[in-house]
Design a protein around this motif. Structure first.
Motif, short mmCIF file in Angstrom:
data_model
loop_
_atom_site.label_atom_id
_atom_site.label_comp_id
_atom_site.label_asym_id
_atom_site.label_seq_id
_atom_site.Cartn_x
_atom_site.Cartn_y
_atom_site.Cartn_z
N GLU A 1 1.13 0.72 10.47
CA GLU A 1 0.81 -0.23 9.39
C GLU A 1 -0.70 -0.48 9.30
OE1 GLU A 1 5.01 -0.72 10.61
OE2 GLU A 1 3.11 -0.65 11.73
N ASP A 2 -1.33 -0.64 10.48
CA ASP A 2 -2.79 -0.85 10.50
C ASP A 2 -3.52 0.34 9.88
OD1 ASP A 2 -2.53 -3.28 11.84
OD2 ASP A 2 -2.69 -2.36 13.83
N HIS A 3 -3.14 1.53 10.30
CA HIS A 3 -3.79 2.73 9.76
C HIS A 3 -3.60 2.81 8.24
CE1 HIS A 3 -5.67 4.99 12.90
NE2 HIS A 3 -4.56 5.16 13.63
N ALA A 4 -2.37 2.60 7.79
CA ALA A 4 -2.10 2.68 6.36
C ALA A 4 -2.96 1.69 5.58
CB ALA A 4 -0.62 2.45 6.09
N GLY B 1 -9.89 3.76 0.00
CA GLY B 1 -9.80 4.59 -1.18
C GLY B 1 -9.09 5.92 -0.99
N TYR B 2 -8.41 6.08 0.14
CA TYR B 2 -7.67 7.32 0.37
C TYR B 2 -6.38 7.31 -0.45
CZ TYR B 2 -10.56 8.95 4.26
OH TYR B 2 -11.59 9.42 5.03
N GLY B 3 -5.95 8.53 -0.83
CA GLY B 3 -4.71 8.67 -1.58
C GLY B 3 -3.52 9.01 -0.71
N PHE B 4 -3.79 9.49 0.52
CA PHE B 4 -2.68 9.79 1.42
C PHE B 4 -3.17 9.85 2.87
CE2 PHE B 4 -4.34 13.88 0.03
CZ PHE B 4 -4.36 14.66 1.18
N LEU B 5 -2.20 9.72 3.78
CA LEU B 5 -2.46 9.72 5.21
C LEU B 5 -1.25 10.29 5.93
CD1 LEU B 5 -3.98 8.74 7.83
CD2 LEU B 5 -2.74 6.58 7.55
N ASP C 1 8.12 4.18 4.42
CA ASP C 1 8.16 2.84 3.83
C ASP C 1 6.77 2.20 3.71
OD1 ASP C 1 7.77 2.46 6.53
OD2 ASP C 1 9.14 0.77 6.70
N LEU C 2 5.74 2.87 4.24
CA LEU C 2 4.38 2.37 4.12
C LEU C 2 3.66 2.92 2.89
CD1 LEU C 2 3.22 2.62 7.85
CD2 LEU C 2 4.16 0.63 6.64
N SER C 3 4.31 3.83 2.18
CA SER C 3 3.72 4.33 0.93
C SER C 3 3.69 3.21 -0.10
CB SER C 3 4.52 5.51 0.40
OG SER C 3 4.45 6.62 1.26
N ARG C 4 2.66 3.21 -0.90
CA ARG C 4 2.50 2.23 -1.97
C ARG C 4 2.07 2.97 -3.24
NH1 ARG C 4 4.58 -0.04 1.56
NH2 ARG C 4 4.04 -1.99 2.60
N GLU C 5 2.07 2.28 -4.35
CA GLU C 5 1.60 2.91 -5.58
C GLU C 5 0.16 3.40 -5.38
OE1 GLU C 5 1.01 1.97 -10.34
OE2 GLU C 5 1.90 0.44 -9.01
N GLY C 6 -0.04 4.69 -5.60
CA GLY C 6 -1.37 5.27 -5.42
C GLY C 6 -1.70 5.66 -4.00
N PHE C 7 -0.77 5.49 -3.07
CA PHE C 7 -1.03 5.82 -1.67
C PHE C 7 0.24 6.35 -1.03
CE2 PHE C 7 -1.27 4.76 2.87
CZ PHE C 7 -2.48 5.36 3.21
N LYS D 1 -6.21 18.58 -5.04
CA LYS D 1 -5.93 18.47 -6.48
C LYS D 1 -4.42 18.67 -6.64
CE LYS D 1 -8.33 18.31 -9.81
NZ LYS D 1 -8.75 19.36 -10.76
N ALA D 2 -3.73 17.62 -7.07
CA ALA D 2 -2.28 17.66 -7.20
C ALA D 2 -1.86 17.01 -8.51
CB ALA D 2 -1.60 16.96 -6.02
N VAL D 3 -0.73 17.44 -9.04
CA VAL D 3 -0.26 16.91 -10.33
C VAL D 3 0.34 15.52 -10.18
CG1 VAL D 3 0.09 19.19 -11.34
CG2 VAL D 3 1.96 18.10 -10.09
N SER D 4 0.68 15.12 -8.96
CA SER D 4 1.11 13.75 -8.70
C SER D 4 0.83 13.45 -7.24
CB SER D 4 2.60 13.56 -9.00
OG SER D 4 3.40 14.07 -7.94
N ASN D 5 0.97 12.18 -6.86
CA ASN D 5 0.69 11.83 -5.47
C ASN D 5 1.95 11.75 -4.63
OD1 ASN D 5 1.72 9.43 -6.54
ND2 ASN D 5 0.44 8.14 -5.25
N SER D 6 3.01 12.45 -5.03
CA SER D 6 4.20 12.51 -4.19
C SER D 6 3.91 13.38 -2.97
CB SER D 6 5.38 13.10 -4.96
OG SER D 6 5.19 14.48 -5.20
N GLU D 7 4.63 13.13 -1.89
CA GLU D 7 4.43 13.93 -0.69
C GLU D 7 4.69 15.40 -0.96
OE1 GLU D 7 5.86 14.15 4.00
OE2 GLU D 7 7.07 13.07 2.54
#
Length: 304
Positions: free
Chosen positions: A34-37, A44-48, A61-67, A204-210
């Protein structure tokens, strides 16, 4: 001759900044997932990807809109000639890897094969820090990427550079990408600075889904950085051209004894071009800024 390049600068989608290697309290890190996320999202990161040693931690469950949280695990297995483990980062998992952590008898190729079989992506972690020879790294088939730069290894003992291992694979004709990562532990040792936010990929991805992020990583639709920004790459007309933020060096790295490096006399370089010659079956671009930060494209493959 033709130039083959998965060009993220010429494809649709959005740029997503991400870190593919991080550890938490579930192995040898100091922060919770949770801390890292929270920290990476605020930066400003889009994924981790949380990639704890020998431990799969479900962070979806730590994913959020835009992350987006990318699922993963790091496994240390086998034995090098130096008596060290091969470290492999497995991305795109949905469960624990079916292998024991720190098993010196396990062939690391079995881990790579399993990760590929379940639809994941296997990355060879910090080969220089691990003490792998070029031949040992080249013994692995099916890698999605090699860590070209590992930030915590750079901070620990100046062994974060995996470029010669990557170039050796490419010189052998392997088609493998390079990534920059943090390998964040959050102060691995008390005297070190924070090891977050020092190495990243720009996907570069068409969406931010995993799924879309992983697809872009497998295809090579990204570049990596520890500082500078690559603005554009063009491979038209048999020539490779790059534009970037101001840097002191732009290198076109290729097979041994070939390639070129342009150096700024004054100010900073922001563009350069290179035409591959006979015998150069790959070229990758590497730029270095005045502070020593670097950025790397994935290889452009030269075909007759």
């Amino acid at each position: 001759m033709s130039l083959m390049y998965v060009n993220p600068f010429r494809t649709s989608g959005a740029w997503l900044k991400g870190n593919l290697h991080a550890h938490t309290v579930h192995s040898d890190g100091r922060l919770t997932p949770e801390d890292h996320a929270d920290r990476y999202r605020a930066a400003g990161y889009g994924f981790l990807a949380v990639t704890d040693h020998g431990k799969y931690v479900d962070t979806r469950d730590l994913s959020r809109e835009g992350f987006t949280m990318v699922q993963g695990e790091e496994l240390s297995v086998g034995r090098s000639g130096a008596g060290t483990y091969y470290h492999l980062v497995a991305l795109g998992l949905r469960d624990q890897l079916p292998f024991e952590e720190a098993d010196p008898t396990l062939n690391p190729q079995l881990v790579v094969d399993y990760v590929n079989r379940v639809g994941g992506a296997a990355v060879l972690a910090h080969p220089y820090w691990s003490g792998l020879t070029h031949r040992e790294a080249a013994s692995l088939q099916g890698l999605a990427a090699v860590e070209a730069y590992n930030h915590v290894c750079e901070l620990l003992n100046d062994r974060g550079d995996g470029l010669t291992h990557w170039d050796h694979l490419l010189s052998l004709g392997r088609r493998v990408n390079g990534v920059a990562v943090d390998d964040a532990h959050s102060k691995e040792r008390d005297y070190l600075p924070d090891d977050s936010f020092g190495g990243w990929v720009m996907v570069k991805a068409v969406s931010n889904s995993e799924a879309r992020i992983l697809d872009a990583l497998r295809r090579g639709s990204f570049y990596s950085s520890s500082g500078p920004e690559i603005i554009d790459v063009d491979v038209g007309g048999g020539e490779i051209s790059v534009r970037c933020t101001p840097v002191k060096k732009i290198a076109f790295v290729t097979v041994p004894c070939m390639g070129v490096c342009y150096k700024a006399e004054e100010g900073g370089l922001t563009e350069a071009s290179y035409e591959p010659g006979p015998g150069e079956h790959y070229v990758r671009v590497q730029v270095t800024d005045a502070e020593g930060g670097r950025a790397w494209t994935n290889p452009v493959y030269v075909e007759p």
